[in-house]
Design an enzyme around this catalytic site. Structure first.
Site, PDB file in Angstrom:
ATOM      1  N   LYS A  44       0.075  14.898   0.151  1.00  0.00           N
ATOM      2  CA  LYS A  44      -1.042  13.977   0.188  1.00  0.00           C
ATOM      3  C   LYS A  44      -2.842  14.276   0.401  1.00  0.00           C
ATOM      4  O   LYS A  44      -2.989  15.281   0.160  1.00  0.00           O
ATOM      5  CB  LYS A  44      -0.527  14.661   2.057  1.00  0.00           C
ATOM      6  CG  LYS A  44      -1.329  13.922   3.148  1.00  0.00           C
ATOM      7  CD  LYS A  44      -0.444  12.032   3.810  1.00  0.00           C
ATOM      8  CE  LYS A  44      -1.239  11.636   4.263  1.00  0.00           C
ATOM      9  NZ  LYS A  44      -2.605  10.829   3.901  1.00  0.00           N
ATOM     10  N   LEU A  72      -6.548   8.327   6.822  1.00  0.00           N
ATOM     11  CA  LEU A  72      -6.134   9.726   6.186  1.00  0.00           C
ATOM     12  C   LEU A  72      -5.644  10.679   6.820  1.00  0.00           C
ATOM     13  O   LEU A  72      -6.337  11.991   6.942  1.00  0.00           O
ATOM     14  CB  LEU A  72      -7.624  10.041   5.419  1.00  0.00           C
ATOM     15  CG  LEU A  72      -7.733   9.398   4.110  1.00  0.00           C
ATOM     16  CD1 LEU A  72      -8.903   9.761   3.942  1.00  0.00           C
ATOM     17  CD2 LEU A  72      -6.678   9.715   3.274  1.00  0.00           C
ATOM     18  N   CYS A 129     -10.474   4.884  -1.796  1.00  0.00           N
ATOM     19  CA  CYS A 129     -10.613   5.516  -0.114  1.00  0.00           C
ATOM     20  C   CYS A 129     -12.069   5.134   0.524  1.00  0.00           C
ATOM     21  O   CYS A 129     -13.318   5.949  -0.181  1.00  0.00           O
ATOM     22  CB  CYS A 129     -10.310   6.617   1.086  1.00  0.00           C
ATOM     23  SG  CYS A 129      -8.504   7.142   1.162  1.00  0.00           S
ATOM     24  N   ASN A 192      -4.047   1.414  -5.720  1.00  0.00           N
ATOM     25  CA  ASN A 192      -4.233   2.040  -4.600  1.00  0.00           C
ATOM     26  C   ASN A 192      -3.505   0.877  -3.828  1.00  0.00           C
ATOM     27  O   ASN A 192      -3.324  -0.463  -3.915  1.00  0.00           O
ATOM     28  CB  ASN A 192      -5.211   2.521  -4.073  1.00  0.00           C
ATOM     29  CG  ASN A 192      -4.970   3.364  -2.040  1.00  0.00           C
ATOM     30  OD1 ASN A 192      -4.037   3.123  -1.658  1.00  0.00           O
ATOM     31  ND2 ASN A 192      -5.815   4.210  -2.038  1.00  0.00           N
ATOM     32  N   GLY A 248       2.691   0.567  -7.716  1.00  0.00           N
ATOM     33  CA  GLY A 248       2.733  -0.492  -6.585  1.00  0.00           C
ATOM     34  C   GLY A 248       3.593  -1.895  -6.798  1.00  0.00           C
ATOM     35  O   GLY A 248       3.971  -2.156  -7.802  1.00  0.00           O
ATOM     36  N   GLY A 249       3.960  -1.364  -5.893  1.00  0.00           N
ATOM     37  CA  GLY A 249       5.875  -3.292  -6.091  1.00  0.00           C
ATOM     38  C   GLY A 249       6.707  -2.062  -7.284  1.00  0.00           C
ATOM     39  O   GLY A 249       7.609  -3.165  -6.785  1.00  0.00           O
ATOM     40  N   THR A 271       5.670   2.418  -0.614  1.00  0.00           N
ATOM     41  CA  THR A 271       6.569   1.782   0.131  1.00  0.00           C
ATOM     42  C   THR A 271       7.805   1.668   0.564  1.00  0.00           C
ATOM     43  O   THR A 271       8.685   2.222   1.313  1.00  0.00           O
ATOM     44  CB  THR A 271       5.849   0.177   0.257  1.00  0.00           C
ATOM     45  OG1 THR A 271       4.562  -0.168   0.288  1.00  0.00           O
ATOM     46  CG2 THR A 271       6.708  -0.489   1.338  1.00  0.00           C
TER      47      THR A 271
END
Length: 310
Positions: A44, A72, A129, A192, A248-249, A271
């Site tokens: 993380k 975060l 971030c 990101n 991504g994706g 995800t």
């Protein structure tokens, strides 16, 4: 047939990893990644001190992805540093350690501690971030990015990559690549989530997450075309020694194949991992192998980066 990939001079059995922030908060979650079919895994993103993050609901699954404004949450820099230092004693493949300071000074403090430690793995500096209220996230401030990397590489000599947000203009690809090419970076992780999307529950006539009046990062299939564009843009602009992690994706073998075709060397899943759990790595590995077999490819290097233009 092999999915082996060489990254930062290290060999991995396959290119798949978790995206930092997903299934990596605790040592128990990290252990599940270690025991999965993933080729590597990352901690993380750590801040100097432990953070609870934003109020809930702060993450929502969507039909084609997700929206989040996590803030975060993490258990603090020392927690993850202690973990990687202990784990590397018994693990042959290198660990990835992510840091995301709340300010440039905090990033420099954590990177100094990593440089002075016995850590032998790969560090990821998350530049995507927000850090200063009222300012854009660091990687959208090109001058601040340049200044921070100059300070970092004045002392940091271990393998280091940076995680970037998506860019949407060809000029911005050019400008960021010009900055990144000045430094001995190991890799760029792109992308990101797409920042500040808004999802609405029409029944409730309300937003679906609580922080920031419902504004949050969009992930999953929604962002795959943007992610592929960023991977391709940086693969064709960065010097060859800077490798690409495609993020991504990615939720099936075809998505993975497309990222590799664009030039990625490693692949991170966010995800889809959140939705499916670590078992996804076995499934997606098999799906990528099936595509490669059908196309007659024996290794990733047979096609990596060889996207054709019309």
């Amino acid at each position: 047939m092999t999915l082996e990939t060489t990254f930062a001079t290290f060999d991995f059995t396959n290119p798949f990893m978790n995206a930092s922030g997903v299934h990596c908060m605790t040592t128990d979650e990290l252990k599940e990644l270690e025991e999965s079919a993933a080729g590597a895994y990352i901690t993380k993103s750590a801040t100097l001190e432990k953070r609870a993050g934003n109020p809930s609901p702060r993450y929502i699954d969507l039909p084609l992805g997700s929206i989040n404004s996590m803030g975060l949450p993490n258990l603090g820099f020392e927690y993850y540093l202690d973990y990687v230092l202990e784990k590397q004693k018994s693990q042959t493949s290198p660990l990835f350690f992510s840091v995301a300071g709340m300010s440039p000074a905090e990033n420099l403090q954590m990177l100094t501690a990593i440089q002075e430690s016995d850590f032998t793995g790969i560090t990821e500096l998350n530049l995507s971030c927000p850090n200063v209220p009222g300012k854009p996230q660091l990687a959208y401030d090109f001058g601040a990015t340049q200044s921070l990397l100059e300070e970092v590489f004045a002392f940091f000599k271990k393998p280091l990559g940076v995680k970037l947000p998506p860019y949407f203009d060809l000029v911005h690809f050019d400008q960021m690549a010009e900055i990144l090419n000045q430094f001995p970076l190991t890799y760029v992780n792109s992308v990101n989530s797409i920042g500040n999307g808004l999802v609405i529950d029409t029944e409730a006539e309300a937003v679906v997450i609580k922080p920031k009046d419902g504004f949050g990062g969009i992930g999953g299939q929604y962002i795959k075309p943007t992610a592929l564009a960023n991977v391709r843009a940086f693969y064709t602009r960065l010097k060859p020694e800077i490798q690409i992690i495609g993020t991504g994706g990615i939720e099936n073998g075809q998505d993975a194949f497309e990222h590799l075709l664009c030039g990625a060397s490693m692949l991170q899943i966010g995800t889809a991992l959140q939705k499916e759990g670590p078992a996804i790595f076995e499934r997606i590995t098999q799906e990528l192998e099936a595509i490669m077999t059908a196309k007659g490819y024996h290794s990733i290097d047979d096609f990596r980066g060889k996207l054709k233009s019309l």
